[in-house]
Design an enzyme around this catalytic site. Sequence first.
Site, PDB file in Angstrom:
ATOM      1  N   HIS A  83       0.829  -1.223   0.000  1.00  4.89           N
ATOM      2  CA  HIS A  83       0.000   0.000   0.000  1.00  4.89           C
ATOM      3  C   HIS A  83       0.861   1.269   0.000  1.00  4.89           C
ATOM      4  CE1 HIS A  83      -3.797  -2.177   0.620  1.00  4.89           C
ATOM      5  NE2 HIS A  83      -3.115  -2.951   1.446  1.00  4.89           N
ATOM      6  N   ASN A 161     -10.275  -2.909   1.752  1.00  2.00           N
ATOM      7  CA  ASN A 161      -9.916  -2.869   0.335  1.00  2.00           C
ATOM      8  C   ASN A 161     -11.149  -2.547  -0.491  1.00  2.00           C
ATOM      9  OD1 ASN A 161      -7.175  -3.539   0.625  1.00  2.00           O
ATOM     10  ND2 ASN A 161      -7.585  -5.738   0.535  1.00  2.00           N
TER      11      ASN A 161
END
EC number: 1.11.1.6
Length: 547
Positions: A83, A161
């Site tokens: 990320h 997510n």
Amino acid sequence: MKDDHQNKQHQSNAQGSEEAFSHKTSGKNESEDTLTNRQGHPVTDNQNVRTVGNRGPTTLENYDFLEKISHFDRERIPERVVHARGAGAHGYFEAYGSFGDEPISTYTRAKLFQEKGKKTPAFVRFSTVNHGKHSPETLRDPRGFAVKLYTEDGNWDLVGNNLKIFFIRDPLKFPDLVHAFQPDPVTNIQDGERIFDFISQSPEATHMITFLFSPWGIPANYRQMQGSGVHAYKWVNEEGKAVLVKYHFEPKQGIRNLTQKEAEEIQGKNFNHATQDLYDAIENGDYPEWEVYAQIMSDDEHPELDFDPLDPTKLWYKDDFPWKPIGKLVLNKNPENYHAEVEQASFGTGVLVDGLDFSDDKLLQGRTFAYSDTQRYRVGANYLQLPINSPKKHVATNQEGGQMQYRVDRAEGQNPHVNYEPSIMGGLKEAKQDGKDHTPHVEGDVKREAIDRTNNFGQAGETYRRFTEFERNELITNLVNTLSTCRKEIQDQMIENFTKADPDYGKRVAEGLKKVSENNSNGPIGTTETEQAAKQAEQESHPSDPY
């Protein structure tokens, strides 16, 4: 009496010190926009270092230069191991005070949900997963959707997510999953064969791969993608009774995804397109919104289901467990500084408030340690004192020291000599419990063993059948393009897995691979043209003379 006098004296001294340091003054010939160094010294020449004559050697006592270049050398903190590429914005969560038509207090006592119209400040960070901080936002990759809510009971982080499921269910496999998806440690090139080598031996990933290689694997931007908490959590009410819960964020702007071809065209024009889209929309007052839904399920094993409800590779279908609205999320303010807010923002799945709890999802429990641990490594032991991470409420703790501590989180009136608990000498006191504790009963043998109801292929097949024909065509094309770079043993195993999900699914992948000549190209995910691109750069480039 002596202790009381001593405490008052310390409070007076502390207050005086705080006032002295909070009062900013400007020196002679200075204004608010005067450039200074970090010591507060005015900088009168920011163009030339100090030298012996204007052509001579520089002198070691160039303090302004040494401070400036030394700080520059340390501007970057370690990027996130996953990320890393991200964008973020501030906003708020507005509660509806209900779970569908029922009072939400029936299921949870979490204060942020109780009152209709109640707004809780929020910060959201969107991201890609497997690539570096400055990688393109058009890559086939899950997208992170991490929400930090600054509630009256402290922070709540929901670290999710865009896709509602995940590749694996056991945290022991997470480092291997990431290693397989990230670049080869020798070539530093992402390799489709490495990815499918791992996936083919991890049948539980078949469902996630089905989503990832469809258009759902490349959201058009951050505003028009879904968000999900992925895991089953728990809601706890005043009586200490719990239900399992999943969270979903549905964009009011609609959902838009990209094909591989469309993504490649956009990447050639702007590989920061999603960050720019989010920033520009907020600057123009077009504030993105998401309707927030929850699904609940009784907190038991549910033997009537053909899957384990705690399995993060599975969906809870709406027909069985309806989505009900609980609020909305609005983003209405861009960060003032990317590094201070977006880069240093730190999230953790273990950050919950009263009325919320964990389930026994193994992956969730593994993430709960990993996320906070990585923030301490990446940002520092005192990362929670940074404004973006600090709760917007009273904080008082006996934790102290550590790298970059810049304040003591002490209560008003606390005896500064007492940095422990319990104490009768003016130290901190334990809080009163709100509601009854949730006390689940657990028993069993300690062992290393997979869950009973894995059903690795059932929902993958259902998802394939629910896709539109356009989505199925794109899925098959993308899978064939990447699998064609893999050795036959990997191809055969993936065809077997897809066939177990749905016979037509496996058949179409097998037929597609027959039409593509086998090669050993180490291509990135979603394309077989990487070697041709490298040769094309040499063959179609323009020669230049040396200068």
